[in-house]
Design a protein around this motif. Structure first.
Motif, short mmCIF file in Angstrom:
data_model
loop_
_atom_site.label_atom_id
_atom_site.label_comp_id
_atom_site.label_asym_id
_atom_site.label_seq_id
_atom_site.Cartn_x
_atom_site.Cartn_y
_atom_site.Cartn_z
N HIS A 63 36.38 36.79 43.25
CA HIS A 63 37.93 36.65 43.25
C HIS A 63 38.31 35.72 42.30
N ARG A 64 37.52 34.48 42.09
CA ARG A 64 37.55 33.23 41.08
C ARG A 64 37.66 33.97 39.93
N VAL A 65 36.85 34.76 39.48
CA VAL A 65 36.70 35.29 37.79
C VAL A 65 37.71 36.43 37.36
N LEU A 66 38.20 37.12 38.72
CA LEU A 66 39.09 38.09 38.40
C LEU A 66 40.60 37.62 38.24
N ALA A 67 41.20 38.32 37.20
CA ALA A 67 42.74 37.85 36.89
C ALA A 67 43.43 38.14 38.11
N PRO A 68 44.65 37.43 38.11
CA PRO A 68 45.48 37.86 39.33
C PRO A 68 45.71 39.29 39.53
N SER A 69 45.90 40.07 38.64
CA SER A 69 45.99 41.44 38.74
C SER A 69 44.93 42.11 38.97
N GLY A 70 43.74 41.62 38.70
CA GLY A 70 42.32 42.25 38.61
C GLY A 70 41.95 43.17 39.66
#
Length: 213
Positions: free
Chosen positions: A194-201
Motif C-alpha cells: 500500500h505504501r509503495v503504490l501510487a494513490p491511483s495504483g
C-alpha cells in the motif's frame, strides 16, 4: 484497488507445495522446510534453472492485466510495475514483449535473483545481436532484480509504483498462518505494498487463498 483470481487446488496450492517440499528434501534428520521459509526457496532455486511459473503463466494472466491497463490513459512504457515474488517466472519477459518498460522484480531468495539477473543479461545480449544496442540498453536500464522480502520494502520509495503484481506469493508466505487476515508477515506485506503504490495504483493478486483474506 485490488484484482484477484481464484485457482483450483487439486494437487496444487500450499498443500501441494508442502508435499513437493517433503518429496524434494534430501535424506536426513528433521522435517522438510516449510514453503513459507527462505530455506525452502533457496534450496528449490539452487536446483532449478529453467523458467517456471506456478500453475499460471503470463499468457494466462494477460487478459486481466490488459483489461486493467486499458482503464489507464498512460502509455504502457511509463507504467511502473513491481513484480513481487518473481521466482524464475517468465512474466517479466511477457511484460517487456508487450511494451512495459519499467519493471522491478523482487524475491527474498538471493539465489533466484542472481539467476534471473544473469538470465536477463543474457537476453539483453541476444537483443543486442538481433535488434541493436539501443534495445539491449533499454532492457538493462528498464528492468531491476532485487533481493527483498515483501514484508519489508523499506528500500523502495513510497508511491513509486503504479502496479504491484503478485502470483501465489501470498499463498507461500501464509502457508503456515493460523489466520491469513491477522498474520503479522502478511499484514506487513500488505501495508508495504500500500505504501509503495501510487494513490491511483493497483494491486493484482493471483491466489488460491484469496477467499480467506
Amino acid at each position: 484497488f485490488m484484482a484477484s483470481a481464484t485457482c483450483s487446488s487439486s494437487g496444487h496450492g500450499p498443500a501441494g507445495m508442502a508435499k513437493a517440499a517433503a518429496a524434494g528434501k534430501a535424506a536426513g534428520d528433521g522435517p522438510p522446510p516449510s514453503v513459507a521459509t527462505l530455506e525452502y526457496w533457496e534450496e528449490f532455486y539452487n536446483h532449478r534453472r529453467a523458467a517456471w511459473d506456478t500453475l499460471y503463466g503470463y499468457d494466462d494472466i494477460k487478459p486481466g492485466l490488459t483489461n486493467i491497463m486499458t482503464k489507464s490513459r498512460r502509455e504502457r512504457s511509463t507504467i511502473r510495475i513491481l513484480h513481487i515474488g518473481c521466482g524464475t517466472s517468465a512474466v517479466t519477459e511477457g511484460l517487456w514483449r508487450d511494451g512495459f518498460r519499467n519493471i522491478c522484480n523482487i524475491d527474498f531468495s538471493n539465489a533466484v535473483i542472481r539467476l534471473m539477473a544473469q538470465r536477463w543479461e543474457d537476453l539483453s545480449d541476444q537483443a543486442s545481436d538481433k535488434e541493436g544496442d539501443a534495445e539491449a540498453e533499454a532492457m538493462r536500464c528498464g528492468v531491476q532484480w532485487l533481493a527483498m522480502d515483501a514484508a519489508d520494502l523499506s528500500n523502495l520509495t513510497s508511491a513509486s509504483f503504479d502496479v504491484a503484481l503478485e502470483k501465489f506469493t501470498f499463498d507461500a508466505m501464509l502457508a503456515d498462518a493460523k489466520d491469513d487476515a491477522t498474520d503479522p508477515r502478511g499484514c506487513s506485506a500488505v501495508r508495504e505494498l500500500h505504501r509503495v503504490l501510487a494513490p491511483s495504483g493497483v494491486l493484482i493478486s493471483v491466489a488460491w487463498g484469496e477467499k480467506r483474506r
